[in-house]
Scaffold this active site. Structure first.
Site, short mmCIF file in Angstrom:
data_model
loop_
_atom_site.label_atom_id
_atom_site.label_comp_id
_atom_site.label_asym_id
_atom_site.label_seq_id
_atom_site.Cartn_x
_atom_site.Cartn_y
_atom_site.Cartn_z
N SER A 111 50.48 6.73 16.56
CA SER A 111 50.11 5.72 17.63
C SER A 111 50.64 5.42 18.74
O SER A 111 50.37 4.67 19.63
CB SER A 111 50.04 4.49 16.63
OG SER A 111 51.47 3.86 16.67
N LYS A 148 55.00 -0.18 17.99
CA LYS A 148 54.14 -0.58 18.93
C LYS A 148 54.97 -0.93 20.10
O LYS A 148 56.04 -1.56 20.25
CB LYS A 148 52.95 -1.72 18.50
CG LYS A 148 52.14 -1.02 17.48
CD LYS A 148 50.99 -0.43 17.92
CE LYS A 148 49.81 -0.13 16.67
NZ LYS A 148 50.49 0.50 15.42
#
Lengths: 188, 188
Positions: A111, A148
């Site tokens: 990610s 993230k």
DNA sequence: TAGTATATCGAACATTTGTTCGATTTGTCA
DNA sequence: TGACAAATCGAACAAATGTTCGATATACTA
């Protein structure tokens, strides 16, 4: 069996975290007299491998702990003549600010690949630090942890993946930031 | 002025690279007796912050040098109860194999971004190591240094960029490998 | 080969350093 | 407040450690 003095001191320091005593050096090297050990260690002090503190005791010098920093890739490797001018750095003092709060996490998943964070990389994370806009964080979402970007725009807070294939995450209720990523380490 | 013992030992070790003597601890802390210092350091030995070697002398324990390694990002942070079981690691022993031959280079340019190597990253490079197929290397091409994949296919050797926008480099005469990249470090 | 400088040795010495143990202080609880 | 336990003190001691210096060995030069 008998080792050169500098080699012995270096490996001993790496294994034990301290400089060996004169008599330990005596036993490990080919020298047979403490006075020779003193002379030789004085030379190593001159060369910057070890230092003497205010009480005259030996402590590790920078050349024992630090790595030489060359310039950029383009600049390449300096000649031997320039070698003396090179700056040095220890990884610990470069990377670690709050040691008690720093942990290592292994990255899995893709990610954050667009941010240059690959699966298998190690992340140095610091707990308890306040996340600022744009920081990379370890967040707890739906009881699962994820890495993230932390985005804070005009009172609105959300998590953004560093990979276009992944969707942003808008927290429904609370957003729990477990830690802030301070460094990425990759070993080949 | 007067510091808690563990705090003093920790910061002293970071600054001087060695454990302070009993009498130094005595002067820096609120304690006034050497026997108290001994008792307190024995407790720190129990807790793993310092160790005693075969001669009974203090040396830094793992908790003074190493960072705790948690599992993967998904696994997240363990509870306090599990904390004791956590593995630890020092950055130096993880990243550095041949200290004498290891240098730090700053990455500039974008020729390796697809490999997760960004401008501004630090590369730990080892000189003198033989480059194997697929290794990332610092190579000297036309008197300029560059970072590329080292490819060796069926006797043919060339340099491949980790970014589609860059062309491969086929050495016309000799190909000089200055160093092999062993690790990438990025600090935020 | 003789002479000189350099390197190493060996043992004695002065400090430094950690340990020990009885005395004293501090804290806790009834 | 008094009694007990735990923590800390203080001074003496023994062992470890670095330093010194004259003696000896080795290497180098003329």
């Amino acid at each position: 069996m008998k080792t050169p003095l500098l080699t012995y001191i270096t490996t001993y320091y790496h294994n034990h975290g301290r400089i060996p005593r004169y008599r330990e050096m005596l036993a490990a090297t080919a020298y047979k007299s403490l006075s020779t050990i003193k002379i030789k260690t004085d030379e190593l002090v001159e060369a910057g491998f070890v230092e003497r503190d205010d009480t005259g005791k030996l402590s590790p010098g920078r050349r024992l702990r630090a790595l030489p920093i060359l310039g950029s890739v383009e600049a390449g490797f300096p000649s031997a003549a320039e070698e003396e001018l090179i700056d040095t750095m220890t990884l610990d003092e470069f990377l670690i600010q709050k040691k008690e709060a720093t942990y290592i996490l292994k990255i899995s998943g893709e990610s954050m690949t667009d941010a240059g964070i690959m699966p298998g990389d190690m992340a140095l994370v610091e707990r308890g630090r306040e996340a600022k806009n744009g920081d990379i964080v370890i967040a707890e979402v739906d009881r699962k942890y994820t890495i993230k970007y932390f985005i804070k725009e005009g009172g609105k807070v959300y998590l953004k993946a560093g990979n276009k294939k992944y969707k942003d995450i808008y927290p429904e209720e609370e957003l729990s930031i477990a830690a802030v990523v301070v460094s990425i380490i990759r070993k080949y």
